[in-house]
Design an enzyme around this catalytic site. Structure first.
Site, PDB file in Angstrom:
ATOM      1  N   CYS A 114      28.034  32.833  13.018  1.00  0.00           N
ATOM      2  CA  CYS A 114      29.234  32.668  13.857  1.00  0.00           C
ATOM      3  C   CYS A 114      29.261  31.298  14.521  1.00  0.00           C
ATOM      4  O   CYS A 114      30.242  30.905  15.119  1.00  0.00           O
ATOM      5  CB  CYS A 114      29.357  33.780  14.873  1.00  0.00           C
ATOM      6  N   CYS A 145      31.723  32.826  23.273  1.00  0.00           N
ATOM      7  CA  CYS A 145      30.630  31.857  23.382  1.00  0.00           C
ATOM      8  C   CYS A 145      29.881  32.044  24.709  1.00  0.00           C
ATOM      9  O   CYS A 145      28.671  31.833  24.791  1.00  0.00           O
ATOM     10  CB  CYS A 145      31.142  30.429  23.271  1.00  0.00           C
TER      11      CYS A 145
HETATM   12 ZN   LIG Z   1      31.531  28.619  20.383  1.00  0.00          ZN
END
Ligand SMILES: [Zn+2]
Ligand SMILES: Cc1ncc(COP(=O)(O)O)c(C=O)c1O
Lengths: 394, 140
Positions: free
Chosen positions: B35, B104
């Site tokens: 990812c 994130c």
């Molecule tokens: Zn990121």
């Protein structure tokens, strides 16, 4: 400041800006109106059509102006699908790394009962003509393969692909958005039946492009309404933008050879410089690529942070990392040429302008190198690679 | 409007607590290369208080900034308090993150938890799993 994202869009040329400004003020008539300023707009429109057609060796009536590359791709594919359906042919061939304007249109057609074959593009980013020949079936109604890839710049063997389609009597469309104005494109020489182009990629205005369709190919209108563009696209024509498109394309065509040669030299200097960065790799064939395109993967770093730090140093570029796209997957183009996720996230595309100097190329090399090694300095992946815990891929 | 707030850019450009603690009491690594973001946290703990913290991150601007901010938020704090840190709090401290970047910041929260769990395991005399527990790099 170095603008190295010309594959995303280009600055309009001064001449194109001038055309657009002048005509916006002076040539505001509706090209469908009878009175003189309407007819003047019509003349300008038809002159632009003739100019654009001449550059790609087509006839004026074979050109339909659109809102850009995406619309031209949609219309070309939709039209071929409609024609195929009438004959019971519902198979389409394309490649794995087309622009989403093509791929998403194809997925939609799949949901409508079409079958799509995506040809592999191999490690070098090139379609193999023999694989196309093998993939064509009795019920194939369209082959659509891009002239040059927008991310890695590889130039497909279009003439050969087109010849195969001619021989097998299948329509051949090419998305030439990245090629037109940068490398020589000739619809007759290259055996092209349909072609998409976008003005903002060759120093023309955004929101304007065109679709070439060889005489006799019936286009399906995507936008219903008035009879503009001979019934192939409704809506009052954006005459100033269309004329500016022709201005930009004529200009680009006039200097194409010399610009292509000079830019390719800078490109090769840039590739040579960036190749010095350890554990890096060029994406796509080194020579069969657009003169302006350089695309690298750097192991152990992520593309978005690279772009942000380059921006701080006055360098504008792009990346195929997931985090720049807002999705979790990195670019489908890099995956299609066999880059694994770990490496694909660390990609950088520099699409240079014709006017770049050697000093600027060297500035790019130096700064990309510095930023890459700074980011590697606190990358846990880089630590695992350098400590031998994980093998290097590049 | 810029993609990121001034705060995000400040932490991204000048990340705090970057590096490694060689004799860490707890180490946690989360995320995966698939990812595109991987975060590794190193904790030094004395009397159930985090006395030092360092991080390494492979990732985008928001991943680096959230790692940096998260380390600042837990440094000097009791372990139990650090365990409660949420990605929402990290994002708020950064004056917000774009919606599609929230994932994130989740990594920062997870990396800290993972490092504290590693510390707890060591305390109980269990072998350290250290790194890799959440890491899957299936393309290699
Ligand atoms: Zn990121
Ligand atoms: C290869 C390719 N096709 C299509 C497009 C879409 O063109 P436009 O932005 O004019 O719709 C682009 C540009 O993004 C492109 O690079």
């Amino acid at each position: 400041m170095i603008y190295a994202d010309n594959a995303a869009t280009t600055r309009m040329s001064d001449a194109a800006i001038q055309t657009m400004i002048t005509l916006s003020g002076e040539c505001y008539g509706n090209a469908s109106s009878l009175y003189s300023i309407g007819q003047r707009a019509k003349e300008v429109l038809e002159q632009a059509r003739a100019d654009v057609a001449a550059v790609i060796n087509a006839e004026p009536r074979e050109i339909t102006f659109t809102s850009g590359g995406s619309e031209a791709d949609n219309q070309a594919i939709r039209s071929a699908a409609e024609l195929g359906k009438l004959k019971g042919k519902k198979h389409i061939i394309s490649s794995a790394f087309e622009h989403h304007a093509v791929l998403h249109t194809l997925s939609k057609l799949e949901r409508e009962g079409f079958t799509v074959t995506l040809l592999p593009v191999h490690e070098d980013g090139l379609v193999r003509p023999e694989e196309l020949a093998e993939a064509i079936r009795e019920d194939t109604c369209l082959v659509t393969i891009m002239y040059a890839n927008n991310e890695i710049g590889t130039i497909q063997p279009i003439r050969e692909l087109g010849a195969i389609c001619r021989e097998r009597n299948v329509l051949f469309h090419t998305d030439a958005v990245q090629a037109i104005g940068h490398i020589s494109v000739d619809v007759v020489r290259d055996n092209i039946d349909m072609l998409s182009a976008s003005a903002h990629k060759f120093h023309g205005p955004k929101g304007t492009g065109f679709l070439y369709a060889k005489k006799g190919i019936r286009l399906t209108s995507l936008i219903e309404g008035g009879a503009q563009e001979r019934g192939r696209r409704a809506g009052t024509e954006n005459v100033p933008a269309i004329a500016a498109t022709a201005t930009a394309l004529k200009e680009a065509a006039a200097t194409l050879e010399e610009h292509a040669e000079a830019t390719a030299k800078k490109r090769d200097r840039l590739i040579a410089g960036l190749s010095q960065i350890p554990h890096s790799a060029l994406n796509g064939d080194a020579k069969k690529r657009l003169p302006s395109n350089v695309n690298f993967c750097f192991e152990g770093i992520e593309g978005e942070s690279l772009l942000l730090l380059l921006d701080d140093r006055g360098i504008m570029a792009s990346s195929g990392s997931a985090c720049t796209s807002g999705s979790l997957d990195p670019s489908h183009v890099l995956l299609a040429i066999g880059r694994v996720h770990d490496v694909a996230h660390g990609s950088l595309r520099l699409s240079i302008g014709d006017d770049i100097t050697d000093e600027e190329v060297d500035y790019l090399v130096k700064n990309v190198g510095e930023v890459v090694s700074y980011l590697r300095g606190f990358s846990p992946i880089w630590r695992d690679l350098t400590s031998g815990k994980k093998p290097f891929i590049l | 409007m810029a993609l990121y707030s001034e705060k995000v850019m400040d932490h991204f450009r000048n990340p705090r607590n970057v590096g490694v603690i060689e004799d860490a009491d707890g180490v946690g690594e989360v995320g995966n290369a698939k990812c595109g973001d991987i975060m590794k946290m190193y904790l030094k703990i004395e009397d159930e208080t985090i006395t030092d913290v360092k991080f390494e991150t492979f990732g985008c601007g928001s991943a680096i900034a959230s790692s940096s901010m998260a380390t600042e938020m837990i440094k000097g704090k009791p372990v139990a308090e650090a365990m409660q840190l949420t990605n929402k709090a990290v994002a708020e401290a950064l004056d917000g993150l774009p919606d599609y970047k929230m994932h994130c910041s989740v990594l920062a929260e997870e990396a800290i938890r993972s490092a504290i769990e590693d510390y707890e395991r060591k305390k109980r005399g269990e072998p350290s799993l250290t790194v890799k527990e959440n890491v899957e790099s299936e393309d290699n």
